[in-house]
Scaffold this active site. Structure first.
Site, mmCIF file in Angstrom:
data_model
loop_
_atom_site.group_PDB
_atom_site.id
_atom_site.type_symbol
_atom_site.label_atom_id
_atom_site.label_comp_id
_atom_site.label_asym_id
_atom_site.label_seq_id
_atom_site.Cartn_x
_atom_site.Cartn_y
_atom_site.Cartn_z
ATOM 1 N N ASP A 2 5.499 4.832 1.393
ATOM 2 C CA ASP A 2 4.831 4.841 2.687
ATOM 3 C C ASP A 2 4.229 3.470 2.973
ATOM 4 O O ASP A 2 3.909 2.711 2.044
ATOM 5 C CB ASP A 2 3.712 5.887 2.704
ATOM 6 C CG ASP A 2 4.220 7.299 2.499
ATOM 7 O OD1 ASP A 2 5.414 7.538 2.788
ATOM 8 O OD2 ASP A 2 3.435 8.155 2.044
ATOM 9 N N ARG A 3 4.033 3.178 4.240
ATOM 10 C CA ARG A 3 3.534 1.864 4.644
ATOM 11 C C ARG A 3 2.265 1.469 3.884
ATOM 12 O O ARG A 3 2.145 0.340 3.396
ATOM 13 C CB ARG A 3 3.244 1.853 6.145
ATOM 14 C CG ARG A 3 2.737 0.515 6.662
ATOM 15 C CD ARG A 3 2.342 0.594 8.112
ATOM 16 N NE ARG A 3 1.196 1.489 8.289
ATOM 17 C CZ ARG A 3 0.671 1.796 9.467
ATOM 18 N NH1 ARG A 3 1.215 1.337 10.572
ATOM 19 N NH2 ARG A 3 -0.365 2.608 9.541
#
Length: 329
Positions: free
Chosen positions: A151-152
């Site tokens: 995830d970012r």
């Protein structure tokens, strides 16, 4: 089955949900097959994924792929936002923290805030952009060699294949659950002992940017063990048996211990007890999930030897752990 004109749906549907009444002549057909007819530009496997992740409603309920069409029902489909075409991915001088590189694979340390693949709003500042700039040959490898995602705002280790053959073999390792991925996480609340979460994940039925434990979702298994207890928080190691989107974050929230700082699944922020003013300020300012992919073990796709990499947490997470240590019993 009586021949009937298929309602006109675009091959690449718009992002907004579509609602249509199913023809009575389709009675008896499986829903996944009917939707594949509606969305001609998408495979049946994609349609089944939409069904499993909660992107399809049939008369207001979430159906299974094998549900039989009666005819006359209203189906609502909310397709995922398409990623930019891989042919449009651009090479850009994005910094890369390389931990290993040979003729077959690359291992990177991804910092928090960095997106892996180009997507809406991120066309030129992702890891893929940087990989294509540094390693132009990756343009010939599916998905620029990316095998898995982070995830970012999750930091940690990411493996990239440099050749089509290496990617094929690495994908098989991931599918066979033969890659050992371990995450450091700080979760809310005090966990007394380790455990296992075996709960299927799919798209949240109401909030499309979220995932949830849902009946009929994809099987997801997370193992966790306690590494350190603080007052009001716990440091754990989470090991993925499967690799679903947001898996650790959703599973820990599901058992009542969301990842600290998680803006999507953390609920109302709660400051651990026992912190001084400085510590409270550090925790309050930590606005991302306290999650770090710190250990990666796999078999080299060509040479065959087992390889392990470890990556310490980035400075912001290390600072968080330091202030929480003051509350440890």
């Amino acid at each position: 089955m009586e021949k009937v004109d298929t309602p006109e749906f675009p091959e690449q549907p718009a992002r907004s949900p579509h609602r249509i009444q199913l023809p009575s002549a389709w009675r008896g057909e499986r829903l996944d097959r009917a939707l594949t007819r509606l969305f001609g530009g998408h495979s049946r496997a994609e349609i089944q994924d939409w069904l499993a992740s909660g992107r399809v409603e049939l008369d207001g309920r979430r159906p299974a792929a094998k549900t039989k069409v009666v005819g006359g029902e209203w189906v609502t489909v909310d397709p995922p936002e398409p990623e930019p075409d891989t042919e449009e991915w651009l090479a850009r001088p994005v910094p890369l923290d390389i931990r290993h590189c040979d003729d077959d694979l690359i291992v990177l340390a991804k910092g928090p805030g960095r997106v892996v693949h180009p997507a809406v709003g991120h066309h030129e500042d992702t890891l893929v952009n940087g990989l294509l700039y540094r390693f132009p040959e990756l343009a010939e490898v599916e998905r620029a060699g990316i095998v898995h995602r982070l995830d970012r705002d999750t930091s940690g280790l990411l493996v990239v294949a440099r050749t089509p053959r290496a990617r094929e073999l690495l994908v098989k390792q991931f599918q066979a659950h033969a890659v050992d991925r371990r995450y450091l996480a700080v979760v809310q609340g005090e966990i007394t002992s380790g455990g296992r979460v075996d709960a299927p994940l799919g798209r949240h039925p109401r909030h499309r940017t979220k995932f949830a434990v849902v009946e009929g979702g994809k099987r997801a298994v997370t193992h966790y063990r306690v590494e350190r207890r603080f007052r009001g928080a716990t440091r754990i190691e989470a090991r993925l048996e499967t690799g679903r989107t947001h898996q650790v974050r959703v599973h820990m929230a599901h058992i009542g211990h969301p990842v600290l700082g998680d803006p999507l699944y953390g609920g109302r922020p709660r400051l651990p007890a026992g912190l001084d003013e400085e510590g409270r300020a550090v925790v309050a300012a930590f606005r991302r999930q306290a999650l770090h992919a710190g250990r990666l073990t796999l078999t080299h796709p060509v040479r065959g030897q087992e390889l392990t990499w470890e990556e310490p947490p980035p400075a912001d997470l290390q600072r968080l752990l330091t202030v929480l240590e003051d509350t440890a019993p």
